[in-house]
Design a protein around this motif. Structure first.
Motif, PDB file in Angstrom:
ATOM      1  N   ALA A 136      13.209  12.773   7.956  1.00 65.65           N
ATOM      2  CA  ALA A 136      14.651  12.491   8.038  1.00 65.65           C
ATOM      3  C   ALA A 136      15.095  11.581   6.898  1.00 65.65           C
ATOM      4  CB  ALA A 136      14.978  11.846   9.386  1.00 65.65           C
ATOM      5  N   THR A 137      14.251  10.631   6.525  1.00 63.45           N
ATOM      6  CA  THR A 137      14.555   9.721   5.421  1.00 63.45           C
ATOM      7  C   THR A 137      14.694  10.489   4.104  1.00 63.45           C
ATOM      8  OG1 THR A 137      13.368   7.919   6.513  1.00 63.45           O
ATOM      9  CG2 THR A 137      13.759   7.694   4.155  1.00 63.45           C
ATOM     10  N   ILE A 138      13.737  11.394   3.843  1.00 59.20           N
ATOM     11  CA  ILE A 138      13.796  12.210   2.621  1.00 59.20           C
ATOM     12  C   ILE A 138      15.067  13.058   2.618  1.00 59.20           C
ATOM     13  CG2 ILE A 138      12.666  14.082   1.337  1.00 59.20           C
ATOM     14  CD1 ILE A 138       9.981  13.005   2.464  1.00 59.20           C
ATOM     15  N   PHE A 139      15.365  13.672   3.769  1.00 57.99           N
ATOM     16  CA  PHE A 139      16.567  14.506   3.888  1.00 57.99           C
ATOM     17  C   PHE A 139      17.827  13.696   3.576  1.00 57.99           C
ATOM     18  CE2 PHE A 139      20.077  15.774   6.747  1.00 57.99           C
ATOM     19  CZ  PHE A 139      20.366  17.023   6.196  1.00 57.99           C
ATOM     20  N   LEU A 140      17.923  12.484   4.155  1.00 57.00           N
ATOM     21  CA  LEU A 140      19.116  11.663   3.943  1.00 57.00           C
ATOM     22  C   LEU A 140      19.229  11.171   2.505  1.00 57.00           C
ATOM     23  CD1 LEU A 140      19.305   9.726   7.285  1.00 57.00           C
ATOM     24  CD2 LEU A 140      21.193  10.932   6.226  1.00 57.00           C
ATOM     25  N   LEU A 143      23.754   4.468 -19.127  1.00 61.92           N
ATOM     26  CA  LEU A 143      23.026   5.675 -18.696  1.00 61.92           C
ATOM     27  C   LEU A 143      24.003   6.738 -18.209  1.00 61.92           C
ATOM     28  CD1 LEU A 143      20.156   4.061 -16.586  1.00 61.92           C
ATOM     29  CD2 LEU A 143      19.952   4.994 -18.877  1.00 61.92           C
ATOM     30  N   GLN A 144      23.537   7.969 -18.125  1.00 61.21           N
ATOM     31  CA  GLN A 144      24.334   9.043 -17.553  1.00 61.21           C
ATOM     32  C   GLN A 144      24.509   8.809 -16.039  1.00 61.21           C
ATOM     33  OE1 GLN A 144      25.846  11.806 -19.076  1.00 61.21           O
ATOM     34  NE2 GLN A 144      25.368  10.631 -20.908  1.00 61.21           N
ATOM     35  N   TYR A 145      25.644   9.258 -15.514  1.00 57.49           N
ATOM     36  CA  TYR A 145      25.943   9.117 -14.077  1.00 57.49           C
ATOM     37  C   TYR A 145      24.837   9.741 -13.221  1.00 57.49           C
ATOM     38  CZ  TYR A 145      28.544   9.744  -9.680  1.00 57.49           C
ATOM     39  OH  TYR A 145      28.936   9.734  -8.360  1.00 57.49           O
ATOM     40  N   GLU A 146      24.405  10.956 -13.606  1.00 62.04           N
ATOM     41  CA  GLU A 146      23.384  11.665 -12.833  1.00 62.04           C
ATOM     42  C   GLU A 146      22.048  10.923 -12.854  1.00 62.04           C
ATOM     43  OE1 GLU A 146      26.601  14.369 -13.884  1.00 62.04           O
ATOM     44  OE2 GLU A 146      25.374  13.005 -15.072  1.00 62.04           O
ATOM     45  N   THR A 147      21.719  10.340 -13.999  1.00 68.56           N
ATOM     46  CA  THR A 147      20.480   9.550 -14.117  1.00 68.56           C
ATOM     47  C   THR A 147      20.547   8.331 -13.203  1.00 68.56           C
ATOM     48  OG1 THR A 147      20.356  10.229 -16.425  1.00 68.56           O
ATOM     49  CG2 THR A 147      18.917   8.413 -15.757  1.00 68.56           C
ATOM     50  N   ALA A 148      21.708   7.704 -13.175  1.00 65.07           N
ATOM     51  CA  ALA A 148      21.906   6.521 -12.321  1.00 65.07           C
ATOM     52  C   ALA A 148      21.705   6.870 -10.854  1.00 65.07           C
ATOM     53  CB  ALA A 148      23.307   5.954 -12.545  1.00 65.07           C
ATOM     54  N   LEU A 149      22.284   8.007 -10.420  1.00 63.32           N
ATOM     55  CA  LEU A 149      22.122   8.438  -9.027  1.00 63.32           C
ATOM     56  C   LEU A 149      20.662   8.692  -8.694  1.00 63.32           C
ATOM     57  CD1 LEU A 149      24.979  10.976  -8.150  1.00 63.32           C
ATOM     58  CD2 LEU A 149      24.738   8.610  -7.454  1.00 63.32           C
ATOM     59  N   LEU A 150      19.948   9.317  -9.623  1.00 67.97           N
ATOM     60  CA  LEU A 150      18.531   9.625  -9.414  1.00 67.97           C
ATOM     61  C   LEU A 150      17.714   8.339  -9.255  1.00 67.97           C
ATOM     62  CD1 LEU A 150      16.582  12.067  -9.299  1.00 67.97           C
ATOM     63  CD2 LEU A 150      16.155  11.722 -11.738  1.00 67.97           C
ATOM     64  N   ILE A 151      18.016   7.330 -10.074  1.00 61.43           N
ATOM     65  CA  ILE A 151      17.305   6.046  -9.993  1.00 61.43           C
ATOM     66  C   ILE A 151      17.551   5.389  -8.640  1.00 61.43           C
ATOM     67  CG2 ILE A 151      17.209   3.681 -10.914  1.00 61.43           C
ATOM     68  CD1 ILE A 151      17.821   4.898 -13.682  1.00 61.43           C
ATOM     69  N   VAL A 152      18.840   5.298  -8.250  1.00 60.76           N
ATOM     70  CA  VAL A 152      19.192   4.659  -6.966  1.00 60.76           C
ATOM     71  C   VAL A 152      18.519   5.392  -5.805  1.00 60.76           C
ATOM     72  CG1 VAL A 152      21.074   4.125  -5.363  1.00 60.76           C
ATOM     73  CG2 VAL A 152      21.383   3.766  -7.796  1.00 60.76           C
ATOM     74  N   GLY A 153      18.654   6.727  -5.790  1.00 63.72           N
ATOM     75  CA  GLY A 153      18.091   7.519  -4.692  1.00 63.72           C
ATOM     76  C   GLY A 153      16.582   7.402  -4.601  1.00 63.72           C
ATOM     77  N   LEU A 211      18.251  12.825  -0.132  1.00 66.10           N
ATOM     78  CA  LEU A 211      18.757  13.987  -0.882  1.00 66.10           C
ATOM     79  C   LEU A 211      20.250  14.194  -0.615  1.00 66.10           C
ATOM     80  CD1 LEU A 211      15.766  16.472  -0.354  1.00 66.10           C
ATOM     81  CD2 LEU A 211      16.355  15.220  -2.451  1.00 66.10           C
ATOM     82  N   VAL A 212      20.649  14.016   0.661  1.00 67.04           N
ATOM     83  CA  VAL A 212      22.071  14.133   1.012  1.00 67.04           C
ATOM     84  C   VAL A 212      22.899  13.082   0.267  1.00 67.04           C
ATOM     85  CG1 VAL A 212      23.749  13.789   2.888  1.00 67.04           C
ATOM     86  CG2 VAL A 212      21.731  15.215   3.265  1.00 67.04           C
ATOM     87  N   ALA A 213      22.381  11.840   0.231  1.00 62.75           N
ATOM     88  CA  ALA A 213      23.089  10.752  -0.451  1.00 62.75           C
ATOM     89  C   ALA A 213      23.295  11.080  -1.927  1.00 62.75           C
ATOM     90  CB  ALA A 213      22.310   9.440  -0.302  1.00 62.75           C
ATOM     91  N   MET A 214      22.237  11.579  -2.589  1.00 64.33           N
ATOM     92  CA  MET A 214      22.353  11.929  -4.005  1.00 64.33           C
ATOM     93  C   MET A 214      23.303  13.116  -4.194  1.00 64.33           C
ATOM     94  SD  MET A 214      18.574  11.242  -5.659  1.00 64.33           S
ATOM     95  CE  MET A 214      17.459  11.648  -4.323  1.00 64.33           C
ATOM     96  N   GLY A 215      23.236  14.082  -3.273  1.00 64.91           N
ATOM     97  CA  GLY A 215      24.136  15.238  -3.334  1.00 64.91           C
ATOM     98  C   GLY A 215      25.597  14.833  -3.186  1.00 64.91           C
TER      99      GLY A 215
END
Length: 521
Positions: free
Chosen positions: A382-386, A159-169, A388-392
């Motif tokens: 706070a969970t949603i914010f974190l 998979l693409q790196y960005e897709t992988a991050l989206l799945i994990v997040g 998004l930060v993790a994916m960023g």
């Protein structure tokens, strides 16, 4: 496998199947946990209803990250005996937690380690400083996990790196947002069982050709690469460097926010001690197994093949799985490695949400006057914010070698959180200014010295030399934090804090059966 014939990087039906089974099972757990997560206590601490054995598995699950599984196996495969310094360093932190931290933490706190530090000190400055220290550690840990997740899934599933991050997040967000600590605990337990089982099976398959004799495997490695693979001194040649690294790994364990938070999930201090006992056993066994995996990979796969696929050697365990068990076993181990990252990221995010919601919002902004509904709402925001930060952060550090981030997280935890936590429960003259100064000194000195080290200046920025020869600053920053905390406390005494120490001591050892662990000030 000397020709580096591997299916890593190709889409694996087996890996996807195992991955989907894991995701389905853990999302079912999250659905069950969501129905039980109605209060702030249940969201952050599972209502204190987790048993010692369950929490032992969950602690092990929180601690046995992909860096441990893939990183240590890779270090041993490419460096030999020396790779053991990391596994031993991480393991010996647990007696410190058992004898110094676990019981006082459970008896004095509510959701975060800042509760303990703030128990007899001025709440607002201590909570702000503790939250900054904790969130700094969590951020560096998250970067390493998210970049590792992106690269691992790219390698595993094509998979693409960005897709992988989206799945994990996204999956991690579902665990924490709806299931809170109850879901996160059970995800950690499932992950720990899978990781221990998968690593053990991999080690057994590696030893089968050698008659199940590890010594025969080590002898084969020495025969292939020379006797120096069984001797120390290649990876960390300087005694000063070894001591500095050991200090960071050992005391960093006792300062990791997502590890400390787990002690609030058990009903009492006895269960907290029991959970550390179980966790130490599981983690100790796991690190011994990774040692066999490292040597197994160097023998069955070959160092050239390992470093050709990944320069840092991080795919050694996966290549070994394919060499000894074929592509289906590679799929299973890959899915286990992915589950490892997911579970650790969930634990980190929850501890970060606790720092933001409990320490900063409730403790500082609302002065402890927020009701249950408001606290739960802020925790979820706070969970949603974190997430998004993790994916960023994962996107920002794409393509970077971030192995040093885990070491940095441990260095900051050892230099800021651990000294303040220990001084607050053992020294009655410790003051608010001392606590804040120690945290700031620990965080700033660790960041500055690592920036000056060869890890950043040479390895990352490609400069010919570094300002500081020391790779890990623990030997400087840990004593510095203690020194600053003690000196500032002596210069600016706080009689009110000293007067409350007798109450802290009583509660630390006896607990408080008839009261809340600590009021949210």
């Amino acid at each position: 496998m000397n020709g580096v014939q591997t299916s890593l990087g190709e889409t694996s039906g087996t890996a996807i199947a195992f991955f989907l089974v894991f995701i389905s099972a853990t999302l079912a757990i999250t659905g069950w946990a969501a129905r039980k997560t109605k209060t702030t206590s249940e969201f952050f601490a599972a209502g204190g209803n987790v048993s010692g054995l369950q929490n032992g598995f969950a602690l092990a699950g929180d601690y046995m990250s992909a860096a441990s599984f893939l990183g240590i196996a890779g270090l041993v495969a490419t460096s030999g005996f020396d790779g053991l310094i990391y596994s031993v360093g991480w393991l010996v932190g647990w007696p410190v937690v058992t004898f110094l931290i676990a019981e006082p933490l459970r008896n004095l706190g509510k959701y975060t380690f800042a509760d303990v530090v703030a128990y007899r000190l001025k709440k607002k400055p201590v909570r702000i400083a503790s939250a900054i220290g904790g969130l700094t550690v969590i951020s560096f840990y998250l970067i390493a996990q998210m970049v590792g997740a992106g690269n691992l899934i790219k390698m595993m599933f094509g998979l693409q790196y960005e897709t992988a991050l989206l799945i994990v997040g996204t999956v991690m967000l579902l665990y924490v947002l709806f299931g809170g600590m109850i879901a996160t605990t059970w995800v950690q337990i499932v992950k720990a069982v899978l990781l221990l089982g998968g690593a053990t099976l991999l080690a057994v398959l590696s030893l089968v050709p050698f008659g199940m004799n590890p010594l025969a495997l080590f002898s084969k490695a020495a025969e292939t690469y020379g006797p120096e693979v069984l001797a120390p001194g290649k990876l960390v040649s300087s005694p000063l460097e070894a001591v500095s690294l050991g200090l960071a790994l050992m005391f960093g364990t006792a300062g990791l926010p997502h590890i400390l938070m787990r002690f609030y999930t058990v009903p009492d201090a006895k269960a907290a001690r029991a959970s550390v006992f179980y966790a130490t056993g599981f983690i100790g066994f796991f690190y011994l197994v990774t040692f066999i995996l490292g040597f197994g990979a160097s023998v069955h796969v070959g160092r050239t093949a390992i470093t050709t696929v990944d320069k840092g050697g991080n795919m050694a365990a996966l290549l070994l799985a394919e060499a000894v068990g074929g592509r289906p076993f590679l799929g299973f181990v890959s899915a286990v490695a992915f589950a490892t990252i997911l579970a650790v990221v969930a634990g980190l995010t929850l501890s970060g949400a606790a720092a933001l919601a409990h320490d900063l919002w409730v403790g500082v902004i609302r002065h402890g006057q927020a009701d249950e509904k408001e606290q739960l709402k802020v925790a979820r925001v706070a969970t949603i914010f974190l997430a998004l930060v993790a994916m960023g952060l994962g996107l920002l550090f794409k393509g970077q070698n971030v192995a040093f981030m885990v070491g940095l997280a441990f260095a900051v935890a050892a230099s800021s959180n651990f000294p303040v936590l220990l001084l607050s429960i053992t020294w009655k003259k410790f003051t608010t200014r001392g606590a804040v100064s120690a945290i700031v000194a620990g965080v700033v000195s660790a960041l500055v010295l690592i920036w000056m080290s060869p890890t950043i200046q040479v390895d990352l920025l490609k400069n010919p030399t570094a300002i500081l020869s020391l790779k890990n600053p623990g030997i400087i920053t840990v004593p510095l934090s203690f020194f600053v905390g003690i000196v500032v406390s002596l210069l600016f005494p706080e009689p009110e804090a000293e007067a409350k120490y007798a109450e802290v001591e009583r509660r630390m050892h006896l607990g408080a059966a008839d009261t809340e662990p600590v009021a949210a000030e």
